[in-house]
Design a protein around this motif. Structure first.
Motif, PDB file in Angstrom:
ATOM      1  N   ASN A   1      -3.477   5.915  -7.394  1.00 39.74           N
ATOM      2  CA  ASN A   1      -3.541   4.523  -7.851  1.00 39.74           C
ATOM      3  C   ASN A   1      -4.289   4.409  -9.174  1.00 39.74           C
TER       4      ASN A   1
ATOM      5  N   TRP B   1       0.843  -1.198   0.000  1.00 43.60           N
ATOM      6  CA  TRP B   1       0.000   0.000   0.000  1.00 43.60           C
ATOM      7  C   TRP B   1       0.879   1.250   0.000  1.00 43.60           C
TER       8      TRP B   1
ATOM      9  N   SER C   1      -1.143  -1.178  -4.811  1.00 44.17           N
ATOM     10  CA  SER C   1      -1.583  -0.153  -3.864  1.00 44.17           C
ATOM     11  C   SER C   1      -3.088   0.079  -3.973  1.00 44.17           C
TER      12      SER C   1
ATOM     13  N   ALA D   1       1.067   0.556  -8.792  1.00 43.98           N
ATOM     14  CA  ALA D   1      -0.251   1.194  -8.771  1.00 43.98           C
ATOM     15  C   ALA D   1      -1.354   0.190  -8.457  1.00 43.98           C
TER      16      ALA D   1
ATOM     17  N   GLY E   1       3.191   2.788  -3.645  1.00 39.63           N
ATOM     18  CA  GLY E   1       2.296   2.938  -4.771  1.00 39.63           C
ATOM     19  C   GLY E   1       2.834   3.926  -5.790  1.00 39.63           C
TER      20      GLY E   1
END
Length: 427
Positions: free
Chosen positions: A125, A44, A310, A307, A47
């Motif tokens: 994201n 997370w 995350s 991306a 990202g």
């Protein structure tokens, strides 16, 4: 309600932790089985906003901001460790424990605060995943963003959600680590200058970028969520030290190392030009001198991995914590949680669709906004980790010292952001 609060606040003693018996040593297979919660937080944390701000830091300021990543990583470990210990000891979730200790309004506000942060992260994201796929396969970045959002939504409809998410994210983190380590050695950065970057400096006009680096690498919301992942994993008090060695430390150090390596690569390739990165194409071109078009594609694949991983972790956490804050429970598989997860995904796609200008600057601005509520969450985590009920896993002196440093750093970052935004509005 009183009985529930009393159970949440029930003290856990060292004797109760180990049932009065010496805990036998466990094998490496059992230790590896503890891997998960911190790697979810790390995925997370690492990202597109993290990657984007790191490339801009290296391209615009060379190696000068590496110290921000190192300091942020140390503080991130401290708060993730607090969250793990609360997740192990408290009979209820983090927000349930906050409600029992500090009152229901504070718990609701905590859930709303984390949800706000996940909304900010969802923008980066969504923008990052859509742009990456459009560069790889062509077509509209917005349509790819919608496709990625639907793909994450499909994953989140599966049963045993946490186990599925955890496995996907661990694989993605491992792949990204290999790619960025190889890229760093191919770029042949100036290792002496990298070491000099460990000394804190504040380049002119770098305030918003420093705030974004702090917001992405010292991710209080990811640390906060780790307690939920720890509970879902079923880690016991007697397994705390093994979980720290096999999960907490490597899970948080890995994204810190990758971020430093990305700064070094960008500094080695673009630092001498003084060019400021504005588009994903420029980001990808950082790697083109290393391996031609293949290098560019590898970077875009890595960017997409960052991306998408995350996006998956962020949406899961946002829906779970708001659901818990509103009193609907913190279960990953509940319908209400999944509806709130869908709100996070929809918000990111919507902002990407309507926001004008550079997607890179949009990502950085959204990441910087996360520090506005981070001091509140940090204060709550410090309070929960210092409760008498934590017993043998209560914060020690060094943990409180580092925790206070972390709180002050994000409080300062939040203040700097407010000053920066006030200046921008006045201008």
């Amino acid at each position: 309600m009183r009985e529930q609060h009393e159970s949440v606040l029930q003290p856990i003693s060292p004797v109760a932790m180990d049932a009065g018996q010496r805990v036998p040593a466990i094998g490496w297979a059992q230790r590896f089985a503890l891997i998960g919660p911190a790697f979810v937080a790390g995925a997370w944390q690492f990202g597109p906003g993290n990657l984007t701000s790191a490339v801009e830091a290296g391209s615009a300021y060379g190696y000068a901001l590496i110290w921000v990543i190192v300091l942020s990583t140390v503080l991130m470990i401290t708060f993730t460790d607090m969250s793990v210990r609360v997740g192990i000891i408290a009979p209820g979730s983090m927000i349930e424990t906050i409600k029992a200790s500090l009152g229901k309004p504070v718990g609701i506000l905590a859930g709303v605060s984390v949800f706000f942060i996940t909304l900010c992260f969802s923008v980066g994201n969504a923008a990052g995943s859509g742009l990456a796929l459009s560069m790889l396969f062509g077509g509209s970045a917005l349509l790819w963003t919608l496709a990625c959002s639907l793909a994450v939504g499909f994953i989140l409809l599966m049963r045993n959600l946490y186990s599925v998410v955890e496995r996907i994210l661990i694989v993605l983190v491992a792949m990204m680590a290999i790619g960025f380590i190889c890229s760093a050695f191919l770029a042949r950065p100036d290792w002496a200058a990298s070491a000099a970057g460990l000394v804190p400096t504040f380049p002119p006009n770098a305030q918003l970028l420093i705030i974004a680096l702090v917001g992405t690498n010292f991710s209080i919301n990811a640390a906060f969520f780790t307690s939920y992942a720890t509970r879902a994993k079923g880690i016991k008090p007697s397994q705390y030290r093994d979980a720290t060695i096999t999960d907490t430390l490597p899970g948080i150090i890995a994204p810190g190392i990758m971020t430093c390596l990305v700064i070094m690569v960008a500094a080695a390739v673009l630092g001498h030009t003084g060019e400021r990165v504005q588009t994903l194409v420029q980001l990808a071109n950082v790697f083109e001198p290393l391996a031609g078009s293949v290098g560019t594609k590898l970077f875009v694949l890595g960017f997409f991995g960052a991306a998408f991983s995350s996006m998956l972790a962020n949406a899961t956490a946002g829906g779970t914590l708001l659901s818990d804050g509103l009193g609907w429970g913190g279960a990953f598989d509940s319908l209400k949680t999944k509806l709130l997860v869908g709100c996070v995904l929809a918000f990111g796609a919507f902002i990407v669709a309507v926001a004008p200008g550079s997607r890179v600057q949009l990502i950085i601005f959204a990441q910087a906004m996360t520090v506005l509520v981070a001091p509140f969450l940090a204060a709550l985590m410090l309070a929960m980790a210092n409760r008498r009920e934590m017993g043998a896993l209560r914060n020690g002196l060094w943990q409180n010292v580092l925790g206070a440093c972390g709180f002050l750093s994000i409080l300062a970052a939040s203040g700097l952001l407010i000053v920066k935004l006030t200046g921008m509005a006045a201008g």
